[in-house]
Design a protein around this motif. Structure first.
Motif, short mmCIF file in Angstrom:
data_model
loop_
_atom_site.label_atom_id
_atom_site.label_comp_id
_atom_site.label_asym_id
_atom_site.label_seq_id
_atom_site.Cartn_x
_atom_site.Cartn_y
_atom_site.Cartn_z
N GLU A 152 -3.88 6.90 9.79
CA GLU A 152 -3.15 6.43 10.97
C GLU A 152 -2.69 4.99 10.79
OE1 GLU A 152 -2.26 7.89 13.83
OE2 GLU A 152 -3.04 9.86 13.27
N GLU A 153 -3.54 4.18 10.16
CA GLU A 153 -3.22 2.75 10.05
C GLU A 153 -2.37 2.43 8.81
OE1 GLU A 153 -5.47 -1.53 9.51
OE2 GLU A 153 -6.53 0.14 10.42
N VAL A 154 -2.73 3.02 7.67
CA VAL A 154 -2.09 2.61 6.41
C VAL A 154 -0.90 3.48 6.05
CG1 VAL A 154 -2.50 2.18 3.95
CG2 VAL A 154 -4.31 1.74 5.61
N GLY A 155 -1.01 4.79 6.30
CA GLY A 155 0.10 5.68 5.95
C GLY A 155 -0.31 7.12 5.92
N ARG A 208 2.06 11.56 -1.32
CA ARG A 208 1.78 12.91 -1.82
C ARG A 208 3.03 13.54 -2.41
NH1 ARG A 208 -1.10 13.05 3.08
NH2 ARG A 208 0.52 14.30 4.07
N LYS A 209 4.18 13.27 -1.80
CA LYS A 209 5.44 13.82 -2.33
C LYS A 209 5.72 13.28 -3.73
CE LYS A 209 10.23 14.80 -1.09
NZ LYS A 209 10.65 14.79 -2.51
N GLU A 210 5.49 11.98 -3.91
CA GLU A 210 5.73 11.38 -5.23
C GLU A 210 4.81 11.99 -6.28
OE1 GLU A 210 7.27 6.89 -4.03
OE2 GLU A 210 5.11 7.31 -4.07
N ARG A 211 3.57 12.25 -5.92
CA ARG A 211 2.65 12.87 -6.89
C ARG A 211 3.08 14.31 -7.20
NH1 ARG A 211 -1.65 10.24 -8.58
NH2 ARG A 211 -2.32 8.36 -7.48
N ALA A 212 3.48 15.04 -6.16
CA ALA A 212 3.92 16.42 -6.38
C ALA A 212 5.18 16.46 -7.25
CB ALA A 212 4.17 17.10 -5.05
N ASP A 213 6.13 15.53 -6.99
CA ASP A 213 7.36 15.48 -7.78
C ASP A 213 7.08 15.15 -9.24
OD1 ASP A 213 8.98 16.21 -5.69
OD2 ASP A 213 9.55 14.15 -5.15
N PHE A 242 -6.92 9.75 -2.14
CA PHE A 242 -7.16 9.03 -3.39
C PHE A 242 -6.40 7.70 -3.41
CE2 PHE A 242 -5.96 7.98 -7.74
CZ PHE A 242 -7.17 8.04 -8.41
N ASP A 243 -5.13 7.75 -3.00
CA ASP A 243 -4.31 6.53 -3.00
C ASP A 243 -4.74 5.56 -1.91
OD1 ASP A 243 -1.93 6.81 -5.02
OD2 ASP A 243 -2.22 8.78 -4.15
N LEU A 244 -5.14 6.10 -0.76
CA LEU A 244 -5.64 5.23 0.31
C LEU A 244 -6.81 4.39 -0.18
CD1 LEU A 244 -5.73 7.55 3.47
CD2 LEU A 244 -4.48 5.41 3.28
N ILE A 245 -7.78 5.05 -0.82
CA ILE A 245 -8.99 4.35 -1.27
C ILE A 245 -8.64 3.35 -2.38
CG2 ILE A 245 -11.26 4.64 -2.33
CD1 ILE A 245 -11.06 5.73 0.53
N CYS A 246 -7.86 3.81 -3.35
CA CYS A 246 -7.51 2.93 -4.48
C CYS A 246 -6.71 1.72 -4.02
CB CYS A 246 -6.73 3.70 -5.54
SG CYS A 246 -7.73 4.92 -6.43
N HIS A 247 -5.84 1.94 -3.04
CA HIS A 247 -4.99 0.85 -2.54
C HIS A 247 -5.80 -0.15 -1.71
CE1 HIS A 247 -1.67 -1.34 -0.88
NE2 HIS A 247 -1.89 -0.90 0.35
N ILE A 248 -6.61 0.36 -0.78
CA ILE A 248 -7.35 -0.53 0.13
C ILE A 248 -8.46 -1.28 -0.60
CG2 ILE A 248 -8.95 -0.53 2.09
CD1 ILE A 248 -7.24 1.74 3.27
#
Length: 790
Positions: free
Chosen positions: A680-683, A704-709, A689-695
């Motif tokens: 809700e806060e970050v995106g 998620r779309k970029e990873r799927a692409d 996985f990206d939330l944790i690595c980023h924060i």
């Protein structure tokens, strides 16, 4: 067989179970394995919540049902034999169990908590595990319960039926400690248990065991509310059957029953000849249970105390959430120290009671308002010239604009959260409750036009309002939603679905404060009630700083202006610190104490057209451990992640080794990290996985779309057949929309988009065997995180 290769469960099955069976323990009736005895603290972030980790013992051994005697903590054989002892002792303290064992399959380490000197802890062989009789007799010796009468009392069975319902661990503690105290000859007993923890159910089990043992043959249950008598008799006490139970009404005494229910005030009177209790002989009752005993039974000046003094030969058990200790009234002096205490704080920590947020709102006139010289109120009375403040408002001086502002803020909160959330507004007096009801009706005119009883006043003088009390407390009934009251709902009323408590009264004592907080502590998880909110307009929640308060809020929030959102944010920085001074003594008003007023002066002034607005708000968070969080949600998350995972590599290793990512999310939640709140806060479009690595590790995130692409560009699934490729594409789309846990779900083959490709068996056959489909999902996950995971 190499023990080092065995799991902890294998050690239990192959070594611990045979050892305790050989010692004479009945595995069906005396041994429970993997026992979760708490529900897991509710951790709140915004509107979202998660359950913390439950406390779970590997084994609890019972002398008889609900009488725990020992704990065993098991470990695999790679660990030392005593490595589980610290955890076992922590659990033993909570469960009040005297004996603790640990084992890795080689032997046991035995800790004897009944000893105060000598060898308290020693290693014993698997063949030396003690029998049930040996441990029980050792405990009875320590507690001086060896007489035949004492053993008869403490060994009396609990009530049981086909429902499999049994007391929670703290209820067992309360019941067992009470029976032990009575077995030792103690005749004045007090149990302190937080509101919402089942005091009546606990009382039933105490009475059942004493009645069935024939130790106590005639019993009186005293309460202070008529509704509680019927509720108790027909609810928790129903197993006794109506033939032996009787409610004393209209001071009419019938001596042919064994268990009696009565109101304090139904037995006493200011007129001696109407003291109904004196129709019984002083030794008629063997046991008296006093519910809500803080309400007067301990006061020597109380008429209620006369009942207890008259039946002084009876064993008397007081039940309360809030023992009263003042210079004039002392529960402890009368009953002695509690034989058991289960606090609000412990109940919240265990997950049996709902945590709460606090919204603090101050108005521009809270610090003081002074009338102009000769100013008249609405009814032509000249207002006494002095400074009025919070302790005066609605007691000596009623300001329409302040009442309207508070009604607006309550309504604003409900509109932003849930307009049918059960709400209690505690007011200064009945007049105030009536004016607040009117203001709330005007603010909620749209709903009141559909539901005339959307807002009601429930006070002692209002028969119509009292008739709505049952509907207000009914879990199934939406209406009434808002109840304004003065004193009537402070105690003894079971308000399971209350989600908002509004403090618009000057709280007279810590006892009253705890009772009011207790109106919201019930949990109804299936009905969406897992936490509640307190809106404080009187600075009463400064009592949180009082050392006598034993339960911390999860969040405190104070809006700064009228324009600020009244709903607490999830990422606001702290602007107050621990240790604020409690509200001064002279700010409290006891509504039962008269105030000297000139007889020629009106008792209350009523004024309007006074400008009133919100002055300020604040926010405070409490984390999973109940301690203050002094940073934003992101900072708090970063700190907790770094405490758990020392480096990015460490986190990636954990991510990669997790069979199901949902398990990892649960682990994070146990540390107060809610991934949905972070989204809700970050995106929302970021992978966890990206939330944790980023924060936590400052890594640039991918959506998620970029990873799927990226997976589509690599075209790694060209090795599959046409149908399997469609399925992989469907899984990628599922991941894009919902995240990795959605594709790990076993039911994914039964829902869109996969169910549009074929039946479940057709989808599995496209990869070969079911295990091949699971392998394909694992490969897909590896491809999604290929750039980060080696």
């Amino acid at each position: 067989m190499n023990k080092k290769n065995l799991s902890e469960r294998d050690i239990c099955t192959k070594f611990i179970n045979p050892a305790i069976q050989k010692a004479g323990w009945n595995m069906r009736t005396q041994v429970r394995e993997e026992v979760s005895f708490t529900d897991g603290r509710i951790i709140v972030q915004g509107k979202l919540y998660a359950r913390g980790k439950r406390k779970r013992a590997d084994y609890i051994l019972y002398h008889q049902p609900n009488v725990p005697i020992a704990i065993i903590e098991a470990k695999d054989n790679k660990k030392p034999v005593g490595s589980g002892m610290q955890q076992g002792l922590e659990y033993a303290e909570m469960l009040q169990v005297p004996f603790v064992f640990t084992s890795n399959g080689d032997s046991f380490v035995f800790h004897d908590r009944t000893k105060t000197e000598g060898q308290i802890e020693k290693e014993i062989s698997l063949d030396e595990f003690p029998s049930p009789e040996e441990l029980w007799n050792k405990y009875l010796d320590k507690e001086e319960l060896t007489s035949e009468t004492a053993k008869h009392i403490v060994e009396q069975d609990y009530y049981s039926d086909d429902s499999d319902m049994s007391p929670r661990y703290y209820q067992q503690n309360a019941i067992n400690r009470t029976l032990e105290a009575i077995a030792k000859g103690q005749n004045r007993i007090i149990l302190v248990m937080a509101t919402g923890t089942g005091k009546t159910y606990t009382a039933f089990n105490i009475i059942w065991r004493l009645y069935k043992s024939k130790i106590k043959k005639r019993i009186l249950f005293l309460a202070d509310r008529t509704a509680l008598l019927e509720q108790t008799k027909n609810g928790d006490f129903s197993p006794f059957g109506n033939d032996i139970m009787h409610i004393i009404k209209n001071r009419k005494i019938d001596k042919s029953y064994q268990i009696y229910f009565a109101l304090y005030q139904g037995l006493t009177s200011n007129e001696e000849e109407k003291n109904a209790y004196k129709e019984f002989s002083p030794d008629f009752f063997d046991l008296i249970v006093i519910d809500e005993c803080h309400r007067g039974s301990a006061s020597e000046a109380s008429a209620w105390r006369s009942v207890l003094d008259y039946f002084s030969s009876a064993t008397q058990i007081g039940l309360t959430a809030t023992p009263k200790e003042t210079k004039d009234v002392s529960n402890m002096e009368y009953f002695g120290e509690p034989v058991y205490t289960y606090s609000l704080k412990q109940g919240i920590s265990d997950g049996f009671l709902a945590p709460y947020k606090v919204v603090r709102i101050s108005t521009t006139i809270d610090e003081g308002w002074r009338p102009t010289k000769g100013m008249l109120d609405k009814y032509g009375n000249e207002i006494q010239d002095r400074i009025y403040n919070l302790k005066d408002y609605d007691r000596n001086l009623a300001i329409d604009e302040r009442t309207i502002l508070i009604a607006k803020k309550i309504t604003q909160f409900l509109k932003a959260t849930d307009r049918f959330a059960k709400t209690i507004v505690f007011c200064v007096d009945i007049d105030h409750a009536n004016r607040m009801r009117q203001a709330l009706i005007n603010e909620n005119a749209d709903l009141v036009s559909k539901y005339p009883n959307y807002v009601v006043k429930i006070t002692g003088d209002d028969e119509v309002g009292k008739m709505e009390l049952g509907n207000f407390t009914d879990v199934e009934e939406q209406i009434p939603t808002i109840a304004t009251t003065s004193k009537m709902l402070t105690t003894g009323i079971d308000t399971k679905m209350v989600k908002l408590i509004v403090l618009e009264a000057n709280i007279g004592s810590m006892t009253e404060f705890k009772q009011i907080i207790g109106r919201g502590t019930r949990i109804r998880e299936a009905d969406g009630k897992v936490f509640f909110t307190i809106m404080d307009f009187r600075k009463a929640t400064n009592l949180f700083a009082d050392p006598n308060f034993d339960g911390d809020p999860v969040q405190i929030y104070e809006p700064e202006t009228d324009e600020d959102d009244v709903v607490p944010p999830v990422n606001e920085d702290i602007v107050i610190e621990d240790g604020e001074d409690p509200i001064p003594e002279d700010a409290f008003i006891d509504p039962d104490v008269s105030i000297d007023i000139d007889e020629n002066e009106p008792r209350k002034y009523y004024i309007k057209d006074i400008p009133v607005s919100v002055a300020n708000e604040r926010v405070q968070y409490y984390g999973a451990d109940g301690k203050l969080i002094t940073e934003s949600l992101k900072d708090y998350t970063r700190k907790n992640i770094l405490n758990e995972y020392t480096s990015l590599d460490h986190f990636i290793q954990k991510w990669n080794s997790s069979e199901k990512k949902e398990e990892l999310y649960s682990e994070l939640a146990e540390h107060g990290i809610l991934v949905d709140a972070l989204k809700e806060e970050v995106g929302k479009d970021l992978d966890v996985f990206d939330l944790i690595c980023h924060i936590a590790f400052d890594m640039p995130p991918l959506t998620r779309k970029e990873r799927a692409d990226n997976v589509r560009k690599r075209n790694y699934f060209a090795k599959y057949g046409e149908t399997a490729q469609k399925i992989i594409e469907g899984l990628l789309s599922k991941y894009e929309n919902e995240g990795v846990s959605a594709i790990e779900d076993k039911g994914v083959i039964k829902i869109k988009p996969l169910n549009e490709i074929g039946l479940p068996m057709e989808i599995l056959r496209a990869f070969g065997k079911p295990k091949d489909f699971e392998k394909a999902i694992k490969e897909l996950e590896n491809e999604l995180y290929k750039d980060n995971i080696a």
